[in-house]
Design a protein around this motif. Sequence first.
Motif, PDB file in Angstrom:
ATOM      1  N   ARG A 163      11.225   5.045   6.491  1.00 51.30           N
ATOM      2  CA  ARG A 163      10.275   4.002   6.953  1.00 51.30           C
ATOM      3  C   ARG A 163       9.812   3.132   5.787  1.00 51.30           C
ATOM      4  NH1 ARG A 163       5.664   6.518  10.398  1.00 51.30           N
ATOM      5  NH2 ARG A 163       4.781   4.488   9.917  1.00 51.30           N
ATOM      6  N   TYR A 164       9.651   3.756   4.631  1.00 49.01           N
ATOM      7  CA  TYR A 164       9.305   2.980   3.430  1.00 49.01           C
ATOM      8  C   TYR A 164      10.423   1.978   3.109  1.00 49.01           C
ATOM      9  CZ  TYR A 164      10.081   2.066  -1.495  1.00 49.01           C
ATOM     10  OH  TYR A 164      10.420   1.450  -2.668  1.00 49.01           O
ATOM     11  N   GLU A 165      11.671   2.469   3.142  1.00 41.20           N
ATOM     12  CA  GLU A 165      12.800   1.594   2.791  1.00 41.20           C
ATOM     13  C   GLU A 165      12.920   0.436   3.775  1.00 41.20           C
ATOM     14  OE1 GLU A 165      15.865   4.548   2.543  1.00 41.20           O
ATOM     15  OE2 GLU A 165      15.542   4.854   0.383  1.00 41.20           O
TER      16      GLU A 165
ATOM     17  N   GLU B 276       9.583  12.697   4.289  1.00 36.79           N
ATOM     18  CA  GLU B 276      10.202  12.325   5.579  1.00 36.79           C
ATOM     19  C   GLU B 276       9.924  10.855   5.950  1.00 36.79           C
ATOM     20  OE1 GLU B 276       6.105  13.538   6.952  1.00 36.79           O
ATOM     21  OE2 GLU B 276       7.444  14.036   5.303  1.00 36.79           O
ATOM     22  N   LEU B 277       9.002  10.240   5.181  1.00 38.93           N
ATOM     23  CA  LEU B 277       8.665   8.833   5.462  1.00 38.93           C
ATOM     24  C   LEU B 277       9.505   7.849   4.638  1.00 38.93           C
ATOM     25  CD1 LEU B 277       4.782   9.267   5.560  1.00 38.93           C
ATOM     26  CD2 LEU B 277       6.293   8.862   7.520  1.00 38.93           C
TER      27      LEU B 277
ATOM     28  N   ALA C   7       5.998   6.984  -0.695  1.00 41.26           N
ATOM     29  CA  ALA C   7       6.893   7.980  -0.092  1.00 41.26           C
ATOM     30  C   ALA C   7       7.940   8.513  -1.072  1.00 41.26           C
ATOM     31  CB  ALA C   7       7.551   7.404   1.168  1.00 41.26           C
ATOM     32  N   PRO C   8       8.588   7.655  -1.879  1.00 45.56           N
ATOM     33  CA  PRO C   8       9.620   8.210  -2.780  1.00 45.56           C
ATOM     34  C   PRO C   8       9.031   9.068  -3.898  1.00 45.56           C
ATOM     35  CG  PRO C   8       9.862   5.824  -2.517  1.00 45.56           C
ATOM     36  CD  PRO C   8       8.529   6.188  -1.944  1.00 45.56           C
TER      37      PRO C   8
ATOM     38  N   ARG D 238       0.837  -1.210   0.000  1.00 44.55           N
ATOM     39  CA  ARG D 238       0.000   0.000   0.000  1.00 44.55           C
ATOM     40  C   ARG D 238       0.866   1.251   0.000  1.00 44.55           C
ATOM     41  NH1 ARG D 238      -2.364  -1.878   4.936  1.00 44.55           N
ATOM     42  NH2 ARG D 238      -3.072  -3.531   3.587  1.00 44.55           N
ATOM     43  N   GLY D 239       0.298   2.320  -0.623  1.00 45.59           N
ATOM     44  CA  GLY D 239       1.032   3.569  -0.757  1.00 45.59           C
ATOM     45  C   GLY D 239       1.218   4.300   0.557  1.00 45.59           C
TER      46      GLY D 239
END
Length: 216
Positions: free
Chosen positions: A191-193, A187-188, A179-180, A137-138
């Motif tokens: 956390r996404y990575e 700033e997220l 996030a990217p 999810r995005g």
Amino acid sequence: MATLLHIDSSVFPDEASSSRSVTAAFRKTWEEQHLDGTVIYRDLAANPIPHITADAWSAGYATPTQRTPEQSAAFAARETLIEELERADAVLIAAPMYNFSIPSTLKAWLDNVLLLGRTAGETPSAQGTPVVVVASRGGSYAPGTPRESYEFVQNYLQAVLEGTLALDLDFIVPELTHAPRNPSMSELIPRYEASRQRALEEATAKAKELAERVAA
Ligand SMILES: Cc1cc2nc3c(=O)[nH]c(=O)nc-3n(C[C@H](O)[C@H](O)[C@H](O)COP(=O)(O)O)c2cc1C
């Protein structure tokens, strides 16, 4: 020889899709453990299966001799999908979040395979089969986040895959995949990575664990 049923449903191809990247990692490890095994692959975005029709649905509740020619023809496609689920020793499903729920192509698959008295009901035919769902999810809908109550992927699939088909359900959740791409989420990115890395590691670990369980 072990059989894996692998279902992808993202509209994005290959590495552009988070769920496809994670199911590919799972499948690679699974295939390394089952060199002579079988993988049944369905790409529901590339080759959508037909939505359920009245004939296909009602045929499920009639004996083969009672069916009209239209019902028999419509049920044949359903039968193939149901048999694929019943043959599988393990199931791998990509379920990207689309507007808080699952892709309509995946819903069409579920509408076809869910048949009361066979795959569902008192003794579901695929009962106990392990299923790993990659729920990408995005954003994030994790407990405690503002959008927690908008999460209708895991809630729904738990009701259908576990509560109705009686499969042994496990989730992998790569989140914050936007996030990217979305400056307001920059700033997220860490956390996404981290979520992506964790999802890939979980896919490898679960594939190994299931490959051993199925072989045992
Ligand atoms: C039609 C559509 C609807 C989407 N709706 C949501 C949504 O409701 N919530 C969300 O967090 N992300 C949403 N997204 C973003 C996807 O969940 C995100 O791109 C995710 O990585 C999808 O998995 P995939 O990369 O395997 O395609 C949507 C994407 C598409 C294409």
